[in-house]
Scaffold this active site. Structure first.
Site, PDB file in Angstrom:
ATOM      1  N   SER A 245      14.583  50.657   0.671  1.00 59.94           N
ATOM      2  CA  SER A 245      14.034  49.971  -0.279  1.00 59.94           C
ATOM      3  C   SER A 245      12.416  49.901   0.062  1.00 59.94           C
ATOM      4  O   SER A 245      11.482  49.395  -0.522  1.00 59.94           O
ATOM      5  CB  SER A 245      14.548  48.540  -0.839  1.00 59.94           C
ATOM      6  OG  SER A 245      14.658  47.833   0.532  1.00 59.94           O
TER       7      SER A 245
ATOM      8  N   HIS B  49      16.519  54.299  -5.069  1.00 63.85           N
ATOM      9  CA  HIS B  49      16.568  52.924  -4.538  1.00 63.85           C
ATOM     10  C   HIS B  49      17.144  52.202  -5.789  1.00 63.85           C
ATOM     11  O   HIS B  49      16.556  52.025  -6.883  1.00 63.85           O
ATOM     12  CB  HIS B  49      15.066  52.525  -4.586  1.00 63.85           C
ATOM     13  CG  HIS B  49      14.936  50.899  -4.308  1.00 63.85           C
ATOM     14  ND1 HIS B  49      13.813  50.252  -4.621  1.00 63.85           N
ATOM     15  CD2 HIS B  49      15.521  50.182  -3.703  1.00 63.85           C
ATOM     16  CE1 HIS B  49      14.048  49.185  -4.167  1.00 63.85           C
ATOM     17  NE2 HIS B  49      15.180  48.923  -3.574  1.00 63.85           N
TER      18      HIS B  49
ATOM     19  N   GLU C   7      14.740  53.399  -9.000  1.00 68.02           N
ATOM     20  CA  GLU C   7      13.542  53.885  -8.627  1.00 68.02           C
ATOM     21  C   GLU C   7      13.938  55.243  -7.727  1.00 68.02           C
ATOM     22  O   GLU C   7      14.923  55.307  -6.805  1.00 68.02           O
ATOM     23  CB  GLU C   7      12.818  53.187  -7.700  1.00 68.02           C
ATOM     24  CG  GLU C   7      11.787  51.857  -8.163  1.00 68.02           C
ATOM     25  CD  GLU C   7      11.117  51.213  -7.186  1.00 68.02           C
ATOM     26  OE1 GLU C   7       9.736  51.135  -7.184  1.00 68.02           O
ATOM     27  OE2 GLU C   7      11.688  50.604  -6.293  1.00 68.02           O
TER      28      GLU C   7
ATOM     29  N   ASN D   2       9.081  46.718  -5.136  1.00 68.42           N
ATOM     30  CA  ASN D   2       8.997  45.515  -4.161  1.00 68.42           C
ATOM     31  C   ASN D   2       7.528  45.518  -3.785  1.00 68.42           C
ATOM     32  O   ASN D   2       7.018  44.408  -3.130  1.00 68.42           O
ATOM     33  CB  ASN D   2      10.044  46.121  -3.037  1.00 68.42           C
ATOM     34  CG  ASN D   2      11.239  45.696  -3.263  1.00 68.42           C
ATOM     35  OD1 ASN D   2      11.569  44.900  -4.369  1.00 68.42           O
ATOM     36  ND2 ASN D   2      12.143  46.251  -2.577  1.00 68.42           N
TER      37      ASN D   2
END
Ligand code: COA
Length: 694
Positions: free
Chosen positions: A406, A427, A439, A477
């Site tokens: 991540s 991801h 992702e 993130n």
């Protein structure tokens, strides 16, 4: 104008075919074509008409791309009424989806037939609207208000079988809709059946209890979204107004909604869902074959990824370090599938058959035949290197090697192999078999057909893929870290975590950032802070109270307390956190925050970081950031996404705020160069989306 409606005679039957690929949307030419077909029916000697759709479905609804533009006559409500007023009987023979306006055309007809596999749905609320061509008045006249209250405010649909059961259609057939429709037409002619207008049926029985229950349900569920509640009002009107008056009321509500920013936000989201996978780098690039997927690591994430793959019919080989861990992973996957059975997503025999496609092994050699391997092990570069060098040895030459990291550098992971062009980041978001976002992290030398395969995989898994470049946290993130940072700063300045959560929920997110911490576990944030400690800038704010909470073992839901104290999943503010925060506030000037101020700060941080992510090319377009936040982080769909929201409120105001806050906190509030550039040029994020559209 395109010939999108054909009129042909088949003996006594006039066959009216809607042929407007890809989804037979009811654009201007189709409306005009249907209108003219009914005129022609009156003039010629056909005795009955049959409306069918060409291609894979009946009619996919109004043409969404026309929304927001001046309406061109004939309008859809008039077309439906024109069909209904025909002196000769009209049949609609439906196959595949009949959605929104498509369903309304069918309801305008006098007889409705569906073949197996057909679906009737009213998705309008998902676009911030209600059915606007008689759907809210005709459906309850056929089915009673109950089924309509269940379907229209939810944007739901029913199968052909259910449609027959609730009285929405007259007949269920099999096979070719045109042939079935022609047979039905002959039967009706033999019976001497005449036109039968739904609008002439009596008003549906009022049901105050059901209406109130629906209002209460949607008040709670819609979190600021207005269309579901408005749909209930239109349905309620059907029970107390004559048909024509009800139609006018429906139209009034529909037109009101058409003007709302919610409608614009939802339609922005609808088109983005489709545009997000359109990337020049993979256009026309055939994906690699994908049947067998390997998953390395059977923890929550690995098991979730394996579940998602199994549910889409892929063969899965899961590698764990020993027998016990492999068995545990199998148990987790079984439990995931059991939960899917409970939710009605699959039945028990299908679950058993699905599990047959799973092999849980302890040796990497089991991956030799896999087309793709997805690594979901501990987030540590040395561990990843070890896994990828093993994969490099066992995987066949055409295989794709993916990491579910991540935040780690995918280029560095790829460097552990002899084939970096075959390495990509996938991801997933937890729980991976539920969350829609994927992702796709494209590293420097990732081959285009590897990227194309990742997008094809997402489609197969029923997920939305967003292309991201390599950076710490990728798109989602990274943006999250920044708006979380803004929330922590507000705490030091006097806002409480509970106030912030409430304000963010009032904005439309399902959870505030501190509830989110409790759900994810405060250990996650703590570990991230530890990881970043060595490279942290001294001006960065560390939420020391959260570190203390971690050391006390207040990890959130899993330990029964965090920012909230839990009984089951329901939390109440944990007042014991207040003194920890108070202590951390020493030396910071305190003030109070209104909900609006909290939202302004939080959203500006989100938009500014997303603008940096776009400016640096990590996200290709603003719409990629919008889709990421919608599908992975609970951003309210009816606001379109943070970039769309920013366009709506105006970029100059956001930049002005950021510059003002930068006076006291220049480190955190560095304006994104892209934001400054757009403001200087008088443009917005959507202008950029358009520039990059193909
Ligand atoms: N109006 C205009 N364009 C539409 C459309 C509509 N109602 N429905 C779909 N499209 C377009 C899509 O944007 C897409 O265009 P693209 O190929 O340029 O990206 C294309 O038609 C195919 O749609 P897609 O969703 O990819 O196809 P699908 O086979 O997966 O699904 C539907 C077909 C009809 C089920 C789905 O498109 C859908 O749900 N559409 C919306 C229906 C709706 O809300 N109607 C009510 C309007 S009030």
């Amino acid at each position: 104008m395109k010939d999108t409606v054909r009129y042909e005679r088949e003996g006594a039957v006039a066959v009216i075919t809607v042929a407007n690929p890809p989804v037979n949307a009811l654009g201007h030419s189709v409306r005009q074509g249907l209108w003219q077909a009914i005129e022609r029916l009156e003039e010629d000697d056909a005795q009955i008409a049959l409306i069918v759709g060409e291609g894979r479905l009946f009619i996919g609804g109004a043409d969404i791309s026309e929304f927001g533009k001046p309406p061109a006559e004939p309008l859809l409500p008039d077309v439906c009424t024109h069909i209904e007023n025909s002196a000769k009987p009209v049949i609609a023979a439906v196959h595949g989806p009949a959605l929104g306006g498509g369903c309304e055309v069918a309801l305008g007809a006098h007889y409705r037939l569906a073949v197996e596999g057909a679906r009737f749905g009213f998705p309008e609320v998902k676009l911030g609207l209600i059915p606007g061509a008689g759907g809210t008045q005709r459906m309850p006249r056929l089915t009673g208000i109950g089924p309509a209250l269940g379907m229209i405010p939810a944007g739901g649909s029913v199968s052909a079988e259910e449609a027959l059961e609730i009285g929405l259609i007259d007949r269920l057939s099999k096979g070719d809709p045109r042939a079935a429709g022609l047979a039905y037409a002959q039967e009706l002619l033999d019976q001497g059946a005449g036109p039968r207008a739904v609008g002439a049926l009596p008003r549906p029985e009022p049901d105050a209890e059901a209406v109130d229950a629906a209002r209460a349900l949607w008040q709670k569920k819609s979190r600021g979204e207005v269309a579901p509640l408005q749909a209930i009002e239109a349905l309620e009107a059907a029970t107390r107004m004559d048909f024509d008056e009800g139609l006018r009321e429906e139209r009034r509500i529909f037109m009101g909604l058409m003007e709302t920013p919610q409608r614009a936000g939802l339609i922005h989201a609808f088109f983005n869902d489709r545009r997000v996978s359109k990337l020049p780098e993979i256009e026309g690039v055939p994906p690699r074959g994908l049947n067998n997927v390997g998953v390395i690591g059977g923890g929550t994430m690995g098991a979730g990824i394996a579940t998602a793959c199994l549910l889409s019919g892929l063969q899965v080989t899961l590698v764990e370090r020993d027998e016990a861990a492999a068995n545990k992973a199998r148990d987790t996957i079984t439990a995931n599938l059991d939960a899917a059975v409970k939710r009605g997503k699959l039945d028990a025999p299908k679950r058993d058959a699905t599990l047959e496609n799973l092999a849980a092994v302890t040796d990497y050699a089991g991956l030799a035949d896999c087309d793709l391997a997805i690594e979901a092990v501990f987030e540590d570069m040395a561990v990843k290197h070890d896994v990828f060098s093993k994969l490099d040895k066992v995987m066949k030459p055409s295989a794709i090697l993916a990491t579910n990291t991540s935040y780690l550098d995918v280029n560095e992971i790829a460097a552990a192999t002899s084939r970096p062009q075959d390495v990509i980041g996938l991801h997933f978001f937890s729980p991976a078999h539920v969350m829609k976002l994927l992702e796709v992290v494209v590293a420097d030398v990732t081959a285009p057909d590897v990227t194309a395969t990742a997008f094809a995989l997402a489609k197969r898994l029923g997920k939305i893929a967003v292309r991201a470049g390599v950076c710490d946290g990728f798109i989602g993130n990274r943006v999250l870290a920044t708006y979380r940072g803004a929330a922590d700063r507000m705490i030091l300045q006097g806002a409480s975590p509970w106030e912030i959560d409430e304000a963010i929920k009032a904005f439309g997110l399902p959870m505030g950032p501190f509830e989110m911490s409790d759900l994810a576990g405060l250990d996650i944030g703590y570990m991230t802070r530890q990881r970043k400690a060595a490279t942290r800038d001294h001006r960065d704010v560390v939420p020391v109270w959260a570190n203390e909470m971690y050391h006390k073992g207040w990890l959130g839901q899993k330990t029964g307390q965090g920012y909230y104290v839990y009984e089951g999943r329901k939390g109440t503010p944990n007042q014991a956190v207040a003194p920890l925060i108070e202590h951390a506030r020493a030396g910071h000037t305190q003030r109070s925050f209104t909900q609006q101020e909290i939202q302004r700060v939080y959203m500006a941080a989100m938009v500014n970081e997303a603008a940096k992510v776009v400016g640096e090319g990590i996200a290709r377009r603003p719409l990629d950031a919008d889709v990421t936040l919608l599908y992975g982080y609970g951003f309210p769909r009816w606001r379109g996404g943070p970039m769309h929201w920013a366009d709506t409120v105006g970029l100059p105001g956001i930049l002005e705020d950021i510059r003002a806050w930068a006076k006291t906190d220049p480190y955190f509030w560095q304006p994104a160069p892209l934001l400054e550039k757009l403001v200087a040029e008088g443009r917005n994020f959507n202008d950029l989306n358009k520039e990059t559209a193909q």
